[in-house]
Design an enzyme around this catalytic site. Structure first.
Site, PDB file in Angstrom:
ATOM      1  N   ASP A   1       0.806  -1.221   0.000  1.00  0.00           N
ATOM      2  CA  ASP A   1       0.000   0.000   0.000  1.00  0.00           C
ATOM      3  C   ASP A   1       0.838   1.269   0.000  1.00  0.00           C
ATOM      4  O   ASP A   1       0.597   2.169  -0.798  1.00  0.00           O
ATOM      5  CB  ASP A   1      -0.959  -0.003   1.194  1.00  0.00           C
TER       6      ASP A   1
ATOM      7  N   ARG B   1       2.656   6.416  16.673  1.00  0.00           N
ATOM      8  CA  ARG B   1       2.163   7.337  15.654  1.00  0.00           C
ATOM      9  C   ARG B   1       2.615   8.778  15.851  1.00  0.00           C
ATOM     10  O   ARG B   1       3.043   9.432  14.897  1.00  0.00           O
ATOM     11  CB  ARG B   1       0.634   7.251  15.539  1.00  0.00           C
TER      12      ARG B   1
ATOM     13  N   ASP C   1      -5.254   5.049  13.136  1.00  0.00           N
ATOM     14  CA  ASP C   1      -3.942   5.588  12.805  1.00  0.00           C
ATOM     15  C   ASP C   1      -4.015   6.855  11.950  1.00  0.00           C
ATOM     16  O   ASP C   1      -3.230   7.780  12.133  1.00  0.00           O
ATOM     17  CB  ASP C   1      -3.086   4.517  12.121  1.00  0.00           C
TER      18      ASP C   1
ATOM     19  N   SER D   1      -3.577  -8.184   9.171  1.00  0.00           N
ATOM     20  CA  SER D   1      -2.912  -6.888   9.132  1.00  0.00           C
ATOM     21  C   SER D   1      -2.120  -6.775  10.432  1.00  0.00           C
ATOM     22  O   SER D   1      -2.679  -6.898  11.520  1.00  0.00           O
ATOM     23  CB  SER D   1      -3.958  -5.778   9.044  1.00  0.00           C
TER      24      SER D   1
END
Ligand code: ARG
Length: 399
Positions: free
Chosen positions: A16, A97, A126, A177
């Protein structure tokens, strides 16, 4: 005119984020894409990631080792806050993050970019964490999130990438994931989307199955200075080495697996598996040392704030005024949280078996039931009369 001239893109090496590179250039008219991959102790080899970005069309490919800062400036303050989202999730992904956002903003400023970009979809936490943190650090920067808009399925994304020489994953990609850093792993999607489905053993990498854990316990002594973990079994370790060590011993005993249905900020319930062996043990030890070194009122007040702190971190408000104010409170409370906690690790459980501190507020001559007792028992009677007075008056008036 494209959406931006020069963009710094958060890059992981996956399909991605790789597809984001040609997409930004060819669909959104970006002239220059600089990728940034952060090393947060996830154990990936970074040189192949650096090269993959260039092969996928990046103009420059940056690798930043931020593991030390991740542990010291993000994980350790969260340990001081005993931060758990919904009482369980120690925020291993969420804490990364704001740091990645900071690295993106710093690179954008250094290279004169007018935007930063990330590969998050529109369904997760996120994206919120990145967007809000970037806005807090530099509100002039644009944030581009191609995967939030492109509407391509997995197959379409792979096909799009192939047009630009981005190879599809060699092996059939896992249905899960997975996000990973030194604090742990977050695993979701695929068959785990059924909340009734038991997580298969093969999804775990950092924690052993109970059937394979040692039949004798390991004792570990965790030393803290002002609320920061500093020592293991008397040996002073750097924050990164310390977390690595605790992960290893706790994981060996099968400690730190979490299977929960959690409430995302965007309103979706999701089924999430975590393995965060070290972080869970460190928070447990830290909380116990606080119970020895903080007064009752500070302890109780802080426990209430910890819940809020966990929500702020989860909800992307790391760089917010409320978070800063809570940090100031927490720092003040940590000044005397120094000492050692002894734990027994065995069959998936970390059990606290002892604690000591030069700042201990525990007073043996007050607590004892033995002859050394100095507590004034008679004083209790008057105290109870006054303490119970409102209840006594209420009872007299109402019955
Ligand atoms: N649900 C967790 C969080 O919001 C983990 C997200 C992990 N991301 C992933 N791609 N698996 O912090």
């Amino acid at each position: 005119m494209g959406r931006a001239e020069k963009v710094v893109l958060a890059y992981s090496g996956g399909v991605d984020t790789s597809v984001c590179i040609p997409y930004l250039k060819h669909e959104w008219g970006v002239k220059e894409v600089i990728t940034l991959a952060a090393d947060l102790g996830q154990g990936d080899e970074l040189e192949p990631i650096r090269e993959k970005a260039l092969k996928s069309g990046a103009d420059q490919s940056l690798i930043v080792d931020a593991t030390a800062s991740f542990i010291q400036d993000y994980a350790f303050p969260a340990i001081q806050a005993n931060a758990l989202y919904e009482n369980r999730y120690p925020l291993s992904t969420a804490l990364a993050r704001p740091l990645i956002a900071k690295l993106l903003v710093e690179a954008a400023e250094q290279y004169g970019a007018d935007a930063v970009a990330h590969g998050c979809t529109g369904k997760g936490n996120d994206q919120v964490r990145f967007d809000v943190a970037i806005a807090a650090l530099n509100p002039k920067l644009k944030v581009l999130a191609p995967a939030r808009e492109w509407g391509m399925s997995r197959e379409q994304t792979i096909a799009y990438g192939e047009q630009y020489g981005i190879s599809a994953p060699v092996k059939k990609s896992s249905p899960y994931s997975i996000d990973r850093n030194l604090l742990g792993r977050s695993i979701e999607a695929g068959p785990l989307e059924d909340p009734w489905f038991e997580p298969p053993e093969e999804i775990y990498l950092l924690t052993k199955a109970i059937a394979d854990t040692p039949d004798t316990p390991t004792y570990i002594e965790i030393g803290f200075e002002q609320g920061m973990p500093t020592h293991i079994d008397g040996e002073r370790l750097s924050p990164v080495d310390l977390v690595t060590r605790v992960n290893q011993v706790a994981g060996e005993h099968g400690i730190g697996r979490i299977d929960m249905i959690e409430n995302r900020l965007v309103g979706i319930k999701s089924r999430e598996i975590y393995e965060t062996p070290g972080l869970i043990v460190l928070i447990q030890a830290h909380r116990d040392l606080e119970s020895l070194t903080l007064t009752a009122d500070v302890t109780h007040y802080k426990r209430n704030l910890e819940e809020t702190y966990g929500q702020l971190v989860y909800n992307g408000l790391w760089y917010s005024p409320l978070k800063a104010a809570l940090d100031a409170f927490i720092q003040q409370t940590q000044q005397r949280v120094t000492g050692t906690v002894r734990m027994k690790l065995f069959k998936g459980q970390a059990t606290i078996v002892g604690r000591q501190s030069p700042n201990s507020l525990y007073s043996p001559d007050l607590a004892t039931y033995g002859a050394e007792d100095v507590f004034d028992h008679k004083a209790a009677e008057g105290f109870i009369y006054v303490w119970g007075l409102p209840t006594r008056v209420w009872a007299e008036k109402t019955r």
